[in-house]
Design an enzyme around this catalytic site. Structure first.
Site, mmCIF file in Angstrom:
data_model
loop_
_atom_site.group_PDB
_atom_site.id
_atom_site.type_symbol
_atom_site.label_atom_id
_atom_site.label_comp_id
_atom_site.label_asym_id
_atom_site.label_seq_id
_atom_site.Cartn_x
_atom_site.Cartn_y
_atom_site.Cartn_z
ATOM 1 N N HIS A 178 131.502 -71.669 -8.758
ATOM 2 C CA HIS A 178 131.261 -71.733 -10.190
ATOM 3 C C HIS A 178 130.616 -70.425 -10.653
ATOM 4 O O HIS A 178 130.050 -69.672 -9.857
ATOM 5 C CB HIS A 178 130.343 -72.898 -10.526
ATOM 6 N N GLU A 226 130.321 -44.076 -24.894
ATOM 7 C CA GLU A 226 130.391 -43.696 -23.484
ATOM 8 C C GLU A 226 129.017 -43.285 -22.953
ATOM 9 O O GLU A 226 128.666 -43.581 -21.807
ATOM 10 C CB GLU A 226 131.372 -42.527 -23.303
#
EC number: 3.5.4.5
Length: 515
Positions: free
Chosen positions: A110, A401
């Site tokens: 999970h 960036e």
């Protein structure tokens, strides 16, 4: 009812604080996505992360045109639509309001279990955003790690209460166990859904249609039927509503009562909740449609000499598109009133990990914004229309960036393949930073390549060597086919058909999903 009212008041206050700068203190002139809603949307999107191995196999055939509309979603939704008790779940791990992990369930584990394996004791004081309420097996370990807050999408939980394959009694027992863990833990387990700010949906619709990826399609294929984007969006809306919403109101109320949200079952709280959920799904579908699986468009190497060499190293198109949508979502946190840019960095380890993302792991992300701690009036906000260059914004904005590199949560390893996804072509200021950081691949649009604007230029990207560049374009092999059959011209190094007389093309209609 008191609890529900307090929750809404609390979240409204939080929404007011988180609609602006990296510090959440500025109110801008354009609609912005709150951080809570951004994390929520990313958790939903991570639930749809393509099954890696299946995509690698399919990438060998992805140009054969065998898929129907939205063929890239077939594998993504396979697990979610399968009538199984345990639903696939997406997870965003946040520390100090910065994303430090993007995960999704795998076949064996999970999402919560994966977070424990990946982060361990570093989960202490983190906030976790799940696309479904986690099961007791996950929650007990997460609570034990000392997390600060657990937010989840208030629909069908991880242990499904809807699927035919689920054991109703077992699912209800698990829901009760989750409530007991919640009531006896220090972590705040809650629903964090904020109403979208005014005009947010309209703003996202307009900017998604005008984004580089859609515009590149319309410019490269001028005879295109412009309805393709809207058709794609409608398909996505239907698909995501089936996945993330409960269409039947009474069934939704039953689920809410079972998972401990009975206070939200009365109006106006219930109707407000459903409307907020629908708005977020509409926004997600709109953004996802802006990087469509359309004809033979995708992220390909711009240099024909390197196509065969680099092809085996490139990501499958479905994964590349998924990561670019992550960056597109991040762009709606921008502080630049003119151009929102988002960037996300991933890397690929040497071997497949336990995560649903396979060997890929999250490194960092960012959007363009003013320096951390700044207030709205601290820096200029004018663009190149302002004649006085001293009061323009370009010297002060931190690029997407740059933020992704600054606030990365993992080191960039030279022996691994790292990649950055940017919603616009990296400018001359960022290109050397990306190369210097050791990033191996860039995925971006190329609309601005080779252009020099008033305050910013994009000359270095085309000349960059030592980094593989995959730009959004028509598959070069398909462009070559056009070269054999039609006159052509080049736009940014990509073959483009010359528009013919309208009557010669009136029967040509582009179709979705032929990729």
């Amino acid at each position: 009812m008191k609890e529900a009212g307090q929750m809404q008041n609390l979240e409204s206050a939080r929404a007011g604080r988180s609609v602006s700068t990296q510090t959440g203190s500025m109110t801008g002139q354009i609609p912005r996505l709150s951080k809570v809603n951004l994390f929520t949307l990313l958790s939903l999107w991570m639930e749809l992360f393509p099954a890696v191995e299946a995509q690698r196999q399919k990438s060998q055939k992805n140009e054969e045109g065998k898929h129907g509309p939205l063929g890239d979603n077939e594998e993504m939704t396979r697990v979610s639509t399968d009538k199984r008790q345990v639903k696939r779940t997406g997870l965003v791990v946040v520390k100090n309001m910065k994303i430090v992990g993007l995960h999704c369930s795998s076949e064996d584990l999970h999402a919560g279990q994966i977070a424990l394996i990946k982060h361990g004791s570093r989960l202490k004081n983190c906030d976790l955003y799940f696309s479904r309420k986690p099961c007791s097996a996950c929650l007990k370990m997460i609570v034990n790690a000392g997390v600060n807050r657990i937010s989840y999408w208030p629909a069908d939980p991880e242990i499904s209460l809807l699927t035919e394959a689920s054991s109703s009694e077992d699912a209800k027992l698990d829901a009760k166990a989750v409530e007991r863990l919640k009531s006896n833990s220090r972590a705040h387990v809650c629903v964090l859904l904020q109403p979208l700010v005014c005009y947010m949906v309209q703003f996202v619709e307009e900017t998604s249609y005008k984004c580089d990826f859609i515009q590149k399609i319309t410019k490269t294929l001028p005879d295109a039927n412009t309805d393709f984007y809207y058709e794609c969006k409608q398909e996505r809306i239907k698909e995501y509503e089936m996945l993330f919403l409960v269409s039947n109101e009474e069934m939704h109320k039953q689920i809410l009562m079972t998972i401990g949200l009975e206070n939200l079952c009365e109006n106006p709280y219930f109707s407000n909740l459903r409307q907020n959920m629908k708005d977020l799904i509409l926004l997600l579908a709109t953004v996802a449609s802006s990087v469509p699986n359309f004809k033979h468009f995708g992220f390909y190497c711009s240099n024909p000499e390197q196509i065969n060499e680099i092809h085996n190293q490139s990501l499958p198109q479905e994964i590349a598109r998924h990561c670019m949508v992550q960056a597109r979502l991040l762009a709606y946190r921008t502080e630049d009133h003119k151009t929102g840019v988002g960037a996300v960095i991933w890397a690929e380890g040497k071997s497949r990990s336990c995560d649903g993302t396979g060997a890929m792991y999250f490194v960092g992300c960012g959007y363009n914004a003013f320096p951390v701690g700044s207030e709205y009036a601290d820096f200029p906000h004018m663009d190149d229309k302002q004649k006085d260059r001293e009061i323009r914004k370009f010297r002060y904005i931190i690029h997407a960036e740059q933020n992704a590199l600054t606030f990365r949560c993992q080191e960039i390893k030279p022996e691994e393949r790292s990649m950055i996804f940017v919603t616009k072509c990296p400018c001359d200021e960022c290109v050397p930073l990306i190369k210097g950081a050791g990033i191996k691949q860039i995925y971006a649009g190329d609309v601005d390549v080779g252009k020099k604007k008033a305050d910013i230029s994009y000359m270095r990207f085309g000349e960059l060597e030592g980094v593989s560049k995959f730009t959004w374009q028509l598959n070069p092999s398909e462009a070559y086919g056009l070269e054999q059959n039609e006159p052509e011209r080049r736009e940014n190094g990509v073959l483009r058909p010359v528009p013919q007389k309208e009557e010669q093309h009136q029967d040509k209609k582009l179709r979705l999903g032929i990729h």
